[in-house]
Motif scaffolding. Structure first.
Motif, PDB file in Angstrom:
ATOM      1  N   ASP A 279      46.212 -19.814 -43.175  1.00 43.85           N
ATOM      2  CA  ASP A 279      47.282 -18.873 -43.518  1.00 43.85           C
ATOM      3  C   ASP A 279      47.213 -17.615 -42.657  1.00 43.85           C
ATOM      4  OD1 ASP A 279      48.557 -20.386 -45.516  1.00 43.85           O
ATOM      5  OD2 ASP A 279      47.112 -19.742 -47.028  1.00 43.85           O
ATOM      6  N   VAL A 280      46.011 -17.157 -42.367  1.00 45.58           N
ATOM      7  CA  VAL A 280      45.832 -15.978 -41.509  1.00 45.58           C
ATOM      8  C   VAL A 280      46.281 -16.294 -40.084  1.00 45.58           C
ATOM      9  CG1 VAL A 280      44.147 -14.390 -40.503  1.00 45.58           C
ATOM     10  CG2 VAL A 280      43.958 -15.065 -42.910  1.00 45.58           C
ATOM     11  N   PHE A 281      45.882 -17.467 -39.586  1.00 48.64           N
ATOM     12  CA  PHE A 281      46.285 -17.860 -38.237  1.00 48.64           C
ATOM     13  C   PHE A 281      47.801 -17.879 -38.104  1.00 48.64           C
ATOM     14  CE2 PHE A 281      42.186 -20.567 -37.662  1.00 48.64           C
ATOM     15  CZ  PHE A 281      41.466 -19.422 -37.365  1.00 48.64           C
ATOM     16  N   ILE A 282      48.473 -18.451 -39.086  1.00 45.18           N
ATOM     17  CA  ILE A 282      49.926 -18.577 -39.012  1.00 45.18           C
ATOM     18  C   ILE A 282      50.599 -17.211 -39.090  1.00 45.18           C
ATOM     19  CG2 ILE A 282      51.962 -19.482 -40.215  1.00 45.18           C
ATOM     20  CD1 ILE A 282      50.095 -21.874 -41.004  1.00 45.18           C
ATOM     21  N   GLU A 283      50.088 -16.347 -39.950  1.00 45.35           N
ATOM     22  CA  GLU A 283      50.631 -14.983 -40.030  1.00 45.35           C
ATOM     23  C   GLU A 283      50.486 -14.279 -38.679  1.00 45.35           C
ATOM     24  OE1 GLU A 283      49.956 -10.798 -42.521  1.00 45.35           O
ATOM     25  OE2 GLU A 283      48.735 -12.571 -42.976  1.00 45.35           O
ATOM     26  N   GLN A 284      49.335 -14.455 -38.039  1.00 52.78           N
ATOM     27  CA  GLN A 284      49.118 -13.833 -36.738  1.00 52.78           C
ATOM     28  C   GLN A 284      50.042 -14.420 -35.676  1.00 52.78           C
ATOM     29  OE1 GLN A 284      44.917 -14.723 -36.515  1.00 52.78           O
ATOM     30  NE2 GLN A 284      44.332 -12.640 -37.067  1.00 52.78           N
ATOM     31  N   LYS A 285      50.267 -15.727 -35.744  1.00 52.11           N
ATOM     32  CA  LYS A 285      51.170 -16.378 -34.790  1.00 52.11           C
ATOM     33  C   LYS A 285      52.595 -15.841 -34.925  1.00 52.11           C
ATOM     34  CE  LYS A 285      48.904 -20.122 -32.968  1.00 52.11           C
ATOM     35  NZ  LYS A 285      48.992 -20.646 -31.594  1.00 52.11           N
ATOM     36  N   ARG A 286      53.032 -15.671 -36.154  1.00 54.51           N
ATOM     37  CA  ARG A 286      54.391 -15.190 -36.379  1.00 54.51           C
ATOM     38  C   ARG A 286      54.530 -13.730 -35.931  1.00 54.51           C
ATOM     39  NH1 ARG A 286      57.757 -18.184 -39.262  1.00 54.51           N
ATOM     40  NH2 ARG A 286      58.790 -16.375 -40.198  1.00 54.51           N
ATOM     41  N   LYS A 287      53.506 -12.933 -36.127  1.00 47.70           N
ATOM     42  CA  LYS A 287      53.525 -11.559 -35.630  1.00 47.70           C
ATOM     43  C   LYS A 287      53.558 -11.533 -34.107  1.00 47.70           C
ATOM     44  CE  LYS A 287      51.237  -9.256 -39.534  1.00 47.70           C
ATOM     45  NZ  LYS A 287      50.026  -8.514 -39.985  1.00 47.70           N
ATOM     46  N   LEU A 288      52.815 -12.460 -33.494  1.00 51.05           N
ATOM     47  CA  LEU A 288      52.797 -12.543 -32.039  1.00 51.05           C
ATOM     48  C   LEU A 288      54.193 -12.852 -31.498  1.00 51.05           C
ATOM     49  CD1 LEU A 288      51.186 -12.552 -29.398  1.00 51.05           C
ATOM     50  CD2 LEU A 288      50.659 -14.980 -29.819  1.00 51.05           C
ATOM     51  N   ALA A 289      54.921 -13.725 -32.178  1.00 55.59           N
ATOM     52  CA  ALA A 289      56.294 -14.035 -31.761  1.00 55.59           C
ATOM     53  C   ALA A 289      57.160 -12.781 -31.771  1.00 55.59           C
ATOM     54  CB  ALA A 289      56.888 -15.106 -32.670  1.00 55.59           C
TER      55      ALA A 289
END
Length: 381
Positions: A279-289
């Protein structure tokens, strides 16, 4: 390339704090070391051990399916998923040409025939409307079984692939499969943590496949999983991937040709630690976008590929689409020469030598995307 592109490259290096920014690399900490060390100390590092069972149970719960069967890689997962879905030699399997080679190879392992279909500009996945029009022309149902009128072969299944983590138009694809009596086998290799209308990818088809290669959202080093809500199919997948050995305390009896596709316990230990942080990885990925979208505001002729409507994407690989006024290869060369690892989308499979003669529909969108899509650094930050 102009000063704006140089600034873009400088901003990416500064964001990651590196002179050479990889396309994607895994993120590990003490938890991975703890679980892997525990596995090594136990002595159960190979095909049997508690971490395999734990990983399967936790993965199934996260995705929202009844069962997960862990295997050695995503290609093996797709191979067995197709087999237990009923794909046989000489069957045709509908699949995008715009996908990683494993999708077609898994079909070929069964001596079946990849049949290449086009993708949707909004999703990068199979275009259900275009495919429906195509099937109306080239196929016919005979006693509830779909046949290709030109080749007289059975068309058994459809494999939608959720490209770079962006979900396909699953409602329409499910309806299309029902209309044409096709088995739906999802290639969810890239889409752990992606949702279509609130439902996790990999949960729509009869069976699906995921990958946990070193560059995926989470990794088991190498690894994959078969996902299904069908308990009997899950048991059969487990049986086939463990050499089809009949359970017995001492005897080695195998009741059909099986496969040594078992995920080692040590890999599953790594996966358990990774899954706790997904869940943390995905949140970070979406912020990166979102960060990239801001950085791109100063660049002409390029835009971020965003998640389709009704979807929540994991943004596995950050994806740019270039205007045709820009030369894709020049952009790639510039970024890579300036410390920002970037890559083109895959060569469409219908253009590869071993698949050039296979059946295909008009693939104009696939061929367009080949020229304008690139991926840029996507490691969570």
């Amino acid at each position: 390339m102009n000063e704006q592109w140089m600034q873009f490259a400088n901003d990416i290096r500064a964001m990651y704090g590196k002179e050479l920014v990889p396309l994607h690399e895994p993120t590990f900490n003490e938890k991975e070391l703890e679980y892997v060390s525990d596995c090594v100390k136990s002595g159960w590092v190979s095909s049997v051990g508690s971490y395999v069972t734990r990983f399967e149970e936790e993965l199934a719960k996260f995705v929202g399916v009844k069962r997960a069967v862990a295997v050695v890689n995503g290609t093996a997962a797709l191979h067995i998923a197709l087999k237990i879905a009923g794909v046989e030699a000489n069957d045709e399997v509908l699949m995008p040409s715009l996908t990683f080679i494993a999708t077609a190879n898994a079909v070929s392992y069964l001596l079946a025939i990849p049949h290449f279909v086009d993708v949707d500009e909004e999703t990068l996945g199979v275009d259900p409307r275009k495919l429906n029009h195509y099937l109306e022309k080239v196929s016919e149902l005979r006693n509830g079984v779909l046949f290709n009128k030109e080749t007289n072969r059975r068309i058994k299944a459809l494999i939608p692939m959720h490209t770079f983590g962006h979900p396909c138009a699953m409602d329409e694809l499910v309806t299309l499969c029902e209309k044409y009596h096709l088995e739906l086998v999802e290639d969810a290799a890239e889409s752990l943590g992606s949702y279509y209308k609130g439902k996790h990818t990999g949960g729509f088809g009869k069976v699906s496949a995921m990958s946990f290669n070193g560059n995926k959202i989470i990794t088991t080093g190498g690894g994959g999983a078969i996902l299904t809500d069908n308990e009997e199919l899950a048991d059969y997948a487990k049986h086939l991937t463990t050499t089809a050995k009949v359970p017995h305390k001492v005897e080695y009896v195998h009741d059909e040709i099986g496969y040594n596709y078992r995920m080692p316990n040590i890999n599953a230990a790594l996966g358990c630690a990774q899954l706790e942080k997904v869940d943390v990885f995905i949140e970070q990925k979406r912020k990166l976008a979102n960060i990239y979208e801001t950085l791109l505001a100063n660049l002409d002729g390029v835009q971020m590929f965003k998640e389709p409507i009704y979807c929540q994407s994991n943004y596995w690989l950050q994806t740019l689409t270039l205007d045709e006024s820009l030369n894709r290869d020049e952009v790639l060369a510039f970024l890579n020469e300036n410390g920002v690892m970037s890559r083109p989308i895959w060569q469409p499979i219908h253009e590869l030598q071993m698949y050039k003669t296979y059946p295909k529909m008009n693939l104009n969108v696939t061929e367009k995307f080949k020229k304008v899509i690139i991926n840029i650094p996507s490691t969570p930050i």
